[in-house]
Design an enzyme around this catalytic site. Structure first.
Site, PDB file in Angstrom:
ATOM      1  N   GLU A 134       0.846  -1.209   0.000  1.00  0.00           N
ATOM      2  CA  GLU A 134       0.000   0.000   0.000  1.00  0.00           C
ATOM      3  C   GLU A 134       0.873   1.248   0.000  1.00  0.00           C
ATOM      4  O   GLU A 134       1.842   1.302   0.758  1.00  0.00           O
ATOM      5  CB  GLU A 134      -0.847   0.063   1.285  1.00  0.00           C
ATOM      6  CG  GLU A 134      -1.830  -1.040   1.466  1.00  0.00           C
ATOM      7  CD  GLU A 134      -2.289  -1.097   2.926  1.00  0.00           C
ATOM      8  OE1 GLU A 134      -2.649  -0.054   3.501  1.00  0.00           O
ATOM      9  OE2 GLU A 134      -2.242  -2.194   3.496  1.00  0.00           O
ATOM     10  N   LYS A 147       2.214   4.627   1.229  1.00  0.00           N
ATOM     11  CA  LYS A 147       2.162   5.222   2.579  1.00  0.00           C
ATOM     12  C   LYS A 147       1.841   6.705   2.393  1.00  0.00           C
ATOM     13  O   LYS A 147       2.703   7.498   1.993  1.00  0.00           O
ATOM     14  CB  LYS A 147       3.493   5.030   3.298  1.00  0.00           C
ATOM     15  CG  LYS A 147       3.440   5.436   4.735  1.00  0.00           C
ATOM     16  CD  LYS A 147       4.682   4.929   5.468  1.00  0.00           C
ATOM     17  CE  LYS A 147       4.624   5.310   6.924  1.00  0.00           C
ATOM     18  NZ  LYS A 147       4.474   6.735   7.153  1.00  0.00           N
ATOM     19  N   ASP A 178       1.154  10.554   3.022  1.00  0.00           N
ATOM     20  CA  ASP A 178       1.793  11.499   3.926  1.00  0.00           C
ATOM     21  C   ASP A 178       0.708  12.355   4.580  1.00  0.00           C
ATOM     22  O   ASP A 178       0.394  13.440   4.122  1.00  0.00           O
ATOM     23  CB  ASP A 178       2.767  12.368   3.121  1.00  0.00           C
ATOM     24  CG  ASP A 178       3.969  12.737   3.944  1.00  0.00           C
ATOM     25  OD1 ASP A 178       4.008  12.357   5.127  1.00  0.00           O
ATOM     26  OD2 ASP A 178       4.858  13.415   3.409  1.00  0.00           O
ATOM     27  N   TYR A 186      -6.826   1.950   6.075  1.00  0.00           N
ATOM     28  CA  TYR A 186      -5.764   0.964   5.836  1.00  0.00           C
ATOM     29  C   TYR A 186      -5.708  -0.192   6.833  1.00  0.00           C
ATOM     30  O   TYR A 186      -4.898  -1.083   6.678  1.00  0.00           O
ATOM     31  CB  TYR A 186      -4.400   1.625   5.695  1.00  0.00           C
ATOM     32  CG  TYR A 186      -3.891   2.418   6.880  1.00  0.00           C
ATOM     33  CD1 TYR A 186      -3.653   1.839   8.127  1.00  0.00           C
ATOM     34  CD2 TYR A 186      -3.588   3.764   6.717  1.00  0.00           C
ATOM     35  CE1 TYR A 186      -3.165   2.567   9.186  1.00  0.00           C
ATOM     36  CE2 TYR A 186      -3.091   4.510   7.775  1.00  0.00           C
ATOM     37  CZ  TYR A 186      -2.885   3.898   9.004  1.00  0.00           C
ATOM     38  OH  TYR A 186      -2.396   4.621  10.055  1.00  0.00           O
ATOM     39  N   LYS A 201      10.759   3.359   2.825  1.00  0.00           N
ATOM     40  CA  LYS A 201      10.644   4.802   2.589  1.00  0.00           C
ATOM     41  C   LYS A 201      11.219   5.207   1.234  1.00  0.00           C
ATOM     42  O   LYS A 201      12.204   4.642   0.763  1.00  0.00           O
ATOM     43  CB  LYS A 201      11.409   5.561   3.688  1.00  0.00           C
ATOM     44  CG  LYS A 201      10.953   5.228   5.085  1.00  0.00           C
ATOM     45  CD  LYS A 201       9.615   5.819   5.386  1.00  0.00           C
ATOM     46  CE  LYS A 201       9.795   7.231   5.866  1.00  0.00           C
ATOM     47  NZ  LYS A 201       8.708   7.703   6.688  1.00  0.00           N
ATOM     48  N   CYS A 245      23.334  46.751  -9.993  1.00  0.00           N
ATOM     49  CA  CYS A 245      23.275  45.478 -10.720  1.00  0.00           C
ATOM     50  C   CYS A 245      24.584  44.718 -10.500  1.00  0.00           C
ATOM     51  O   CYS A 245      25.672  45.277 -10.697  1.00  0.00           O
ATOM     52  CB  CYS A 245      23.056  45.761 -12.206  1.00  0.00           C
ATOM     53  SG  CYS A 245      23.269  44.289 -13.211  1.00  0.00           S
ATOM     54  N   CYS A 293      26.471  44.765 -14.241  1.00  0.00           N
ATOM     55  CA  CYS A 293      26.948  45.980 -14.917  1.00  0.00           C
ATOM     56  C   CYS A 293      27.125  47.152 -13.952  1.00  0.00           C
ATOM     57  O   CYS A 293      27.553  48.225 -14.353  1.00  0.00           O
ATOM     58  CB  CYS A 293      25.993  46.372 -16.040  1.00  0.00           C
ATOM     59  SG  CYS A 293      24.433  47.042 -15.428  1.00  0.00           S
ATOM     60  N   CYS A 295      17.448  45.433 -13.138  1.00  0.00           N
ATOM     61  CA  CYS A 295      18.552  46.282 -13.566  1.00  0.00           C
ATOM     62  C   CYS A 295      17.987  47.220 -14.625  1.00  0.00           C
ATOM     63  O   CYS A 295      17.341  46.772 -15.582  1.00  0.00           O
ATOM     64  CB  CYS A 295      19.664  45.424 -14.153  1.00  0.00           C
ATOM     65  SG  CYS A 295      20.825  46.387 -15.123  1.00  0.00           S
ATOM     66  N   CYS A 325      23.451  46.254 -20.301  1.00  0.00           N
ATOM     67  CA  CYS A 325      23.929  45.375 -19.219  1.00  0.00           C
ATOM     68  C   CYS A 325      24.355  44.052 -19.859  1.00  0.00           C
ATOM     69  O   CYS A 325      23.583  43.410 -20.574  1.00  0.00           O
ATOM     70  CB  CYS A 325      22.817  45.144 -18.195  1.00  0.00           C
ATOM     71  SG  CYS A 325      23.145  43.769 -17.089  1.00  0.00           S
TER      72      CYS A 325
HETATM   73  N1  5U1 Z   1      -1.009   2.393   4.039  1.00  0.00           N
HETATM   74  C1  5U1 Z   1      -0.708   2.316   5.329  1.00  0.00           C
HETATM   75  N2  5U1 Z   1      -0.220   3.303   6.038  1.00  0.00           N
HETATM   76  N3  5U1 Z   1      -0.053   2.840   7.269  1.00  0.00           N
HETATM   77  C2  5U1 Z   1       0.412   3.466   8.389  1.00  0.00           C
HETATM   78  N4  5U1 Z   1      -0.855   1.222   6.084  1.00  0.00           N
HETATM   79  C3  5U1 Z   1      -0.449   1.534   7.307  1.00  0.00           C
HETATM   80  N5  5U1 Z   1      -0.408   0.803   8.424  1.00  0.00           N
HETATM   81  C4  5U1 Z   1       0.042   1.383   9.546  1.00  0.00           C
HETATM   82  C5  5U1 Z   1       0.459   2.723   9.558  1.00  0.00           C
HETATM   83  C6  5U1 Z   1       0.944   3.353  10.801  1.00  0.00           C
HETATM   84  O1  5U1 Z   1       0.122   0.688  10.682  1.00  0.00           O
HETATM   85  C7  5U1 Z   1      -0.142  -0.708  10.679  1.00  0.00           C
HETATM   86  C8  5U1 Z   1       0.582  -1.273  11.822  1.00  0.00           C
HETATM   87  C9  5U1 Z   1      -1.607  -0.955  10.745  1.00  0.00           C
END
Ligand code: 5U1
Length: 689
Positions: A120, A122, A124, A232, A322, A416, A419, A434, A440
Site C-alpha cells: 500500500e 504510505k 503522507d 488501511y 521509505k 546590478c 553591470c 537592472c 547590461c
Molecule cells: N497504508 C498504510 N499506512 N499505514 C500506516 N498502512 C499503514 N499501516 C500502519 C500505519 C501506521 O500501521 C499498521 C501497523 C496498521
C-alpha cells in the site's frame, strides 16, 4: 412540508449518502452538482422544520459545529502502532527473512516458502481511528502517542469520504477503522493559492496542512479544507469472524462498507515482487494526486500476523519502505544575485549540497527580496529544503533555533551585480530589475541566448560560453550582429574549429527563413511566450500591425491581458528595438505574411479547432514540441497550464502537478500512445488516400 414522513426523510438521506459515496469515495459522481445541492437543500429545509428529526448521522451534519474549548482525550482500546522503516532493498529483504525465520521456528513453515504481502502507498498525512457502533460513526480520534489520542469526532464528521453510517450489511457491532487523513496535492495548491491571493501566509506542505486542519477547535474550518480519508486497517472489532482472514480482503470489505481505499493497493507473492512494486510506484510517485513517503508492506494472512506479533510499538508483520525524503535540512552558504534576460535580479541561495527528493541540490531560487524577508533568512542559516515531484527546490523555512549569534541579514543589492548600473523596483512588482537594459552584459547575453534557442530562431552551435566570448570580444552587442559574423571573425575563437564555424554560419543562414510567431517569440518581449507569440501572429498576420496596435486592440487577442499588452506596446515604443528589427530584416530575416481571416476560415474546418490541449511529462517517441505542433496542425490550441477549459491533458512519464490538477478537475487524460493514435486517425480523415 408538513405532510413529509420520516420514511421520505430517510429516503432522501439514503440518496444523499449514495451520492456522497460516489463523489468522495469512488471519485465517480453520477449526478450533476445542482441535483445534489437541490436534494441537500430539501433535507436542510425538512430538518429546519423538524429539529427533533435531526440525527447525528444525517448528511447535513458535515458542515461543522460550534467551536470547542479543547479536545477530550480518548483511550485507544487497541494501541495504534507505528511502523519500522526500511531505507533500502537490503533492509526489506532482511525484514522478509526475519518473517520467514520466525514462522519457520514457530510453525515449522518451510523457510523458503514465500510470503504473500499486501503493498500500500504510505500516504503522507495523519493517522486516525474511527469507531462505529452498529454501523454508525461514534468517535473519531487522532493517534496521539499510540495509547491515547484526541477526540476529533466533530472534525472527522466533516470529511465527505468518512461514512457517517456504514453502507451494505454484515458489519460487526463495534468496528474500529484506521486510516490516514491527507490533503490531495490539487486541494493543497488551491488552498495556498487562495491564501496568497488574500495576502495571507501559505502552508509549507500538505501533511502539516492536513494535521493543522484536522486539529481545529472550530470544525467549520475543517469542513472547508479539502481533506480525505483512506482506510488501511482495523483496530477493535467485536466479532472478528465478520471480517475476512486476509488483510487485502479486509480492505476490500471496508471498501464495500463505504470507505475509500487506495487504488494502487496490490497483493503480491514474495519479497522480489515487493521490490518491483516499490520501483513501479517510485516512478509513478510524481504523477499521483497525493503525496506519499513510501510503501507499506504487510503480511497478508491475518493468522500469520497473529503469530508474528509485535516488538516494542511496531508489528513484526509490517514495514514501511521509505522513498527518498522530500524535505531535508541544509545550510545557506551564500546568496548570489543573478540577472535574467529581462533584467530581473533574482537571489539564489548557494547551499551545502543535500540529497533531497531523489537528487542532490546545491542551489535554490529565493525569487525576490520579499521571499528573503518572509523567510527571515540570514547568511549561514540552517534551512529546510523541499523538493516534491519535479518541482524546483525551495527553501520552506529557516530553523531559527539553530541560527548562530551575529548571523548577518542579506542586504538588498544597490546596483546590478553584473553591470553595476542602478536597480529599481517597478510599481506592484516583487522583482528588482537592472535598469540598464541591453547595455547590461547579462541582459545582452541572455537576450542572445534566447534569440538563438530552438523554439526561437533555432540557431545551433551557439552555447552560453560562445555567446559570452563573442560579446566579451566586442564582436556582437545585439542580436542583429549575429548575421554579420563571418569566418574571419569566428575562426581562432575558443571551441570554434573550421567545421563548427561553417556549421554555425550555415545555421545562421538557414534561420533567416522563419515564421512570424517564431520571430516574435525570439525578440524576447517580456511575458510573450511561445503561445502568446503564436496567438499574436495568427490574429494579425504581419509584424507592422502588431507593432502599431494599441493597448485596447492587443487585448482582443487570445491570451493577451492588460499586462502583456502593456509589455508589447512598451517594446515597440523603444526606438532601439525597432532599429534591431530593421537590421534583422535588412540582413534577410523573413517570414511569410498572411491574411488572418483566411487562416481563421481554414482552421475553423480542422478537426481539433476549439479544443484546448496541455502536454506534460516525458514522451518517448517524439518531443513535446513535435507533439504540440502536430496538434496545432489539426487546429488544436496548446496551452501551458491546466484549467477547467482544458479539453485534454497529454501526460507522458513523470507527469506531475498538471496531471494531478487534470484529475481533480475531471479533464480527460491521454497517454502518449492514445494521443498519437488520436492524431493519426484525425489526420487520416483529413487527407483521404
Ligand atoms: N497504508 C498504510 N499506512 N499505514 C500506516 N498502512 C499503514 N499501516 C500502519 C500505519 C501506521 O500501521 C499498521 C501497523 C496498521
Amino acid at each position: 412540508m408538513s405532510d413529509i414522513t420520516m420514511a421520505q426523510l430517510d429516503a432522501i438521506k439514503h440518496q444523499i449518502r449514495q451520492y456522497n459515496h460516489q463523489y468522495y469515495v469512488l471519485d465517480d459522481p453520477t449526478v450533476p452538482d445542482v441535483q445534489y445541492d437541490r436534494l441537500m437543500q430539501q433535507l436542510l429545509a425538512i430538518e429546519l422544520a423538524h429539529p427533533k428529526w435531526v440525527t447525528a448521522d444525517s448528511p447535513s451534519q458535515r458542515v461543522g459545529d460550534q467551536p470547542l474549548d479543547s479536545f477530550q482525550q480518548v483511550q485507544h482500546a487497541v494501541p495504534m502502532l507505528s511502523l519500522d522503516n526500511a531505507f533500502n532493498g537490503d533492509d526489506l529483504k532482511d525484514f522478509d527473512r526475519r518473517v520467514r525465520e520466525r514462522l519457520h521456528k514457530q510453525l515449522e513453515r518451510p523457510l523458503e516458502q514465500s510470503i504473500s504481502y499486501t503493498c500500500e502507498p504510505k500516504l503522507d498525512g495523519i493517522a486516525v481511528s474511527l469507531t462505529y457502533e452498529n454501523g454508525v460513526l461514534i468517535t473519531g480520534a487522532t493517534r496521539g502517542d499510540g495509547s491515547r489520542g484526541e477526540d476529533i469526532t466533530q472534525n472527522i464528521r466533516t470529511l465527505g469520504s468518512v461514512p457517517l453510517t456504514l453502507l451494505g450489511a454484515g458489519w460487526p457491532g463495534t468496528l474500529e477503522v484506521r486510516g490516514e487523513v491527507y490533503m490531495p496535492s490539487a486541494g493543497f495548491n488551491a488552498l495556498n493559492a487562495s491564501l496568497i491571493n488574500q495576502g495571507l501566509k501559505s502552508y509549507v506542505n500538505p501533511r502539516n496542512t492536513a494535521a493543522g486542519s484536522l486539529r481545529q477547535l472550530d470544525s467549520r474550518i475543517t469542513a472547508q479544507r479539502p481533506l480525505e480519508l483512506c482506510a488501511y486497517s482495523v483496530g477493535l472489532v467485536s466479532e472478528p469472524e465478520a471480517l475476512p482472514s486476509q488483510h487485502f480482503n479486509v480492505l476490500l470489505q471496508l471498501q464495500a462498507w463505504g470507505f475509500k481505499i487506495n487504488a494502487q493497493m496490490r497483493r503480491v507473492e514474495g519479497i522480489e515482487a515487493c521490490l518491483d512494486y516499490y520501483t513501479y510506484l517510485n516512478q509513478k510517485r510524481d504523477s499521483l494526486a497525493y503525496e506519499i513517503d513510501g510503501i507499506v508492506f504487510k503480511v497478508d494472512e491475518l493468522a500469520l500476523q497473529q503469530h508474528l506479533g509485535f516488538v516494542a510499538r511496531a508489528p513484526r508483520w509490517a514495514i514501511a519502505h521509505k522513498f527518498p525524503a522530500q524535505e531535508e535540512m541544509t545550510r545557506v552558504l551564500a546568496v548570489d544575485f543573478q540577472v535574467g534576460r529581462t533584467g530581473a535580479v533574482t537571489p539564489v541561495a548557494r547551499l551545502e549540497p543535500v540529497f533531497v527528493g531523489g537528487v542532490t541540490v546545491s542551489n535554490a531560487t529565493l525569487h525576490n527580496m520579499d521571499e528573503i524577508q518572509r523567510l527571515d533568512l540570514h547568511l549561514g542559516d540552517s534551512v529546510i529544503i523541499r523538493r516534491a515531484g519535479d518541482v524546483i527546490p525551495k527553501i520552506v523555512r529557516v530553523a531559527l533555533q539553530r541560527r548562530v549569534a551575529n548571523a548577518l541579514p542579506i542586504p538588498q543589492p544597490l546596483s546590478c551585480p553584473v553591470c553595476d548600473g542602478p536597480v529599481e523596483r517597478g510599481e506592484g512588482e516583487a522583482a528588482l530589475r537592472c535598469a540598464s537594459g541591453l547595455s547590461c552584459g547579462a541582459q545582452i547575453i541572455q537576450a542572445i541566448k534566447h534569440f538563438v534557442g530552438r523554439k526561437a530562431m533555432d540557431i545551433d552551435g551557439l552555447g552560453e560560453k560562445q555567446v559570452q566570448a563573442l560579446v566579451d570580444a566586442g564582436k556582437i552587442s545585439h542580436v542583429a550582429d549575429l548575421y554579420a559574423l563571418n569566418h574571419a571573425m569566428l575562426e581562432g575563437m575558443e571551441r570554434m574549429g573550421t567545421k563548427s564555424v561553417s556549421n554555425l554560419l550555415a545555421a545562421l543562414e538557414a534561420s533567416k527563413d522563419t515564421s512570424l510567431a517564431k520571430f516574435l517569440y525570439s525578440l524576447g518581449i517580456r511575458e510573450v511566450g511561445e503561445a502568446t507569440a503564436r496567438s499574436l501572429a495568427l490574429h494579425y498576420g504581419g509584424l507592422s500591425d502588431i507593432a502599431s496596435a494599441t493597448l485596447e486592440q492587443l487585448q482582443l487577442v487570445d491570451d493577451v491581458g492588460p499586462i502583456v499588452a502593456g509589455r508589447i506596446v512598451h517594446f515597440f515604443a523603444d526606438p532601439h528595438n525597432l532599429e534591431v528589427i530593421a537590421q534583422l530584416q535588412a540582413t534577410g530575416v523573413k517570414w511569410p505574411e498572411f491574411d488572418p481571416q483566411l487562416v481563421q476560415e481554414n482552421t475553423a474546418k480542422l478537426p481539433l479547432t476549439a479544443k484546448i490541449f496541455v502536454v506534460t511529462g516525458t514522451l518517448s517517441s517524439l518531443t513535446r514540441d513535435d507533439l504540440k505542433a502536430q496538434l496545432q496542425v489539426l487546429g488544436a490550441k496548446v496551452a501551458s497550464s491546466v484549467s477547467k477549459k482544458t479539453d485534454y491533458l497529454v501526460a507522458g512519464e513523470k507527469a506531475g502537478s498538471k496531471l494531478s490538477k487534470a484529475n481533480s478537475l475531471g479533464v480527460a487524460v491521454l497517454d502518449e500512445t492514445q494521443a498519437i493514435a488520436m492524431i493519426q486517425s484525425l489526420a487520416a480523415q483529413q487527407d483521404p488516400p
